[in-house]
Design a protein around this motif. Structure first.
Motif, PDB file in Angstrom:
ATOM      1  N   PHE A  72       6.519   7.096  12.296  1.00 29.58           N
ATOM      2  CA  PHE A  72       7.064   7.749  11.107  1.00 29.58           C
ATOM      3  C   PHE A  72       7.987   8.857  11.597  1.00 29.58           C
ATOM      4  CE2 PHE A  72       2.807   6.232   9.913  1.00 29.58           C
ATOM      5  CZ  PHE A  72       3.129   5.420   8.831  1.00 29.58           C
ATOM      6  N   THR A  94       6.143  12.379  11.950  1.00 29.26           N
ATOM      7  CA  THR A  94       4.962  12.623  12.795  1.00 29.26           C
ATOM      8  C   THR A  94       5.198  12.096  14.207  1.00 29.26           C
ATOM      9  OG1 THR A  94       4.025  10.606  11.835  1.00 29.26           O
ATOM     10  CG2 THR A  94       3.176  12.689  10.998  1.00 29.26           C
ATOM     11  N   GLU A  95       4.597  12.785  15.161  1.00 32.49           N
ATOM     12  CA  GLU A  95       4.713  12.357  16.560  1.00 32.49           C
ATOM     13  C   GLU A  95       3.538  12.914  17.350  1.00 32.49           C
ATOM     14  OE1 GLU A  95       6.681  10.187  17.925  1.00 32.49           O
ATOM     15  OE2 GLU A  95       5.667  10.522  19.827  1.00 32.49           O
ATOM     16  N   SER A 153       2.466   9.021  15.991  1.00 31.77           N
ATOM     17  CA  SER A 153       2.107   8.467  14.681  1.00 31.77           C
ATOM     18  C   SER A 153       1.121   7.321  14.856  1.00 31.77           C
ATOM     19  CB  SER A 153       3.336   7.911  13.972  1.00 31.77           C
ATOM     20  OG  SER A 153       4.342   8.882  13.845  1.00 31.77           O
ATOM     21  N   CYS A 179      -0.727   8.019   9.552  1.00 36.00           N
ATOM     22  CA  CYS A 179      -1.095   9.394   9.886  1.00 36.00           C
ATOM     23  C   CYS A 179      -0.415   9.801  11.200  1.00 36.00           C
ATOM     24  CB  CYS A 179      -2.614   9.520  10.016  1.00 36.00           C
ATOM     25  SG  CYS A 179      -3.334   8.404  11.241  1.00 36.00           S
ATOM     26  N   GLY A 180      -0.569  11.044  11.554  1.00 43.53           N
ATOM     27  CA  GLY A 180      -0.009  11.494  12.829  1.00 43.53           C
ATOM     28  C   GLY A 180       0.085  13.013  12.884  1.00 43.53           C
TER      29      GLY A 180
END
Ligand code: PHE
Length: 345
Positions: A250, A253-254, A256, A285-286
């Motif tokens: 995503f 996020t990182e 993810s 999520c992430g």
């Protein structure tokens, strides 16, 4: 004699009247001293002894049926006349009120409330935002590159081009608004309706609902996220539920991940719901990308956080074993009535 009694029974059964007088005439004909039924009792004396038992029984049955019928018909007519009289008069305050039938929660509301309350119990607060969003809150602040395909007309319903105003495609937009106005610690979930330009099918709709979550504080780690999501999964799907995180992507996020829960229907043995894999994907999520924190005025050197997002329809489909997403939007009462006894709040 039996035939005659049976014929009369039939006549009694069919009888109906519109006036008390009609009903009374029927009573006199059948039941008065000189009526048909007492006459039959007279004839009974000449019935052969071996037939007496059966004929006697039938005869009593007939007498009872006739007087019951006369009574119910008379009562009904009297009641109808009564209410006609009072209606023309003043209102009858003794008539029981006609309550409107009480409705029930929509299954999506039931599931949304359950998701909300699980996170509220561990300190998340609910935040809401507009369904019509600008490009910044829906995309740019979330690190979507200019040319990212999700901005494409195919996925997004644009209300205006230049400046870009669109129907939000996820409730991550709400979290941008929260980050812009609050400093950590932030623990928030944003439930809400989202829009994507997708063909409507059993698995997709152009309108659906999400609950997205955001947790930002000092030293928040991937392990914190995993534990929180495991807690959620067990509260939602049962004690024995396991989770699995698969690497994903995503822009905001990182690293993810995509989260699967073990299939509670088959105990991970494999069934049609989990497509014989034992696992069901339920959310993305992430760790919040530092760029996103900086975009929203949060010091990414000091703070870190995690985010997650899930579709409420998907959770409801798994929980109630519904295999066509369109059911949620058709408002077919036969479908909705099945959730009358679902959790009340
Ligand atoms: N916003 C993502 C979506 O709508 C879900 C998501 C939220 C993924 C937060 C990761 C982190 O698909």
């Amino acid at each position: 004699m039996l035939d005659k009694i049976n014929d009369l029974l039939e006549e009694v059964k069919e009888f109906d009247a519109k006036t008390i007088e009609e009903a009374e005439a029927f009573r006199i004909k059948m039941l008065s001293k000189k009526g048909t039924i007492p006459a039959l009792f007279q004839d009974f004396k000449s019935v052969a002894p071996e037939e007496r038992k059966e004929v006697g029984k039938k005869l009593n049955e007939l007498k009872q049926a006739a007087s019951e019928k006369v009574n119910t018909v008379k009562k009904r007519i009297a009641a109808a006349e009564d209410s006609r009289k009072t209606a023309g008069d003043k209102p009858d305050m003794t008539i029981p009120a006609n309550f409107d039938p009480i409705g029930s929660r929509h299954p999506l509301s039931v599931i949304r409330n359950r998701i909300n309350s699980i996170f509220q119990r561990i300190g998340f607060v609910i935040s809401e935002g507009p369904e019509i969003e600008d490009d910044w809150h829906n995309f740019s602040a979330l690190n979507f590159p200019e040319e990212h395909p999700a901005r494409d007309m195919q996925d997004t319903f644009f209300v205006n081009k230049n400046p870009d105003i669109a129907l939000r495609t996820h409730t991550s937009s709400v979290q941008v608004r929260v980050m812009e106005t609050q400093q950590p610690p932030i623990r928030t979930i944003s439930p809400g309706r989202v829009f994507r330009n997708e063909a409507i099918s059993a698995r997709a709709h152009c309108i659906f609902h999400q609950v997205e979550g955001l947790y930002i504080d000092e030293k928040v780690s991937f392990a914190d996220m995993k534990q929180t999501l495991l807690f959620f999964a067990r509260e939602m799907f049962g004690e024995q539920t396991d989770i699995r995180l698969r690497p994903s992507f995503f822009p905001f996020t990182e690293p993810s991940a995509e989260m699967d829960v073990s299939c509670s229907l088959c105990g991970s043995k494999g069934c049609t719901v989990c497509k014989y894999s034992g696992w069901i994907e339920i959310m993305g999520c992430g760790m919040v990308d530092p760029n996103v924190l900086e975009n929203c005025g949060i010091d990414s050197k000091k703070y870190s956080g995690y985010a997650f997002g899930m579709g409420i329809e998907r959770i409801a489909m798994i929980s109630y074993q519904i295999n066509d997403l369109r059911m949620f939007f058709e408002n077919d009462l036969r479908f909705l009535k099945q959730f009358e006894s679902a959790s009340p709040h």
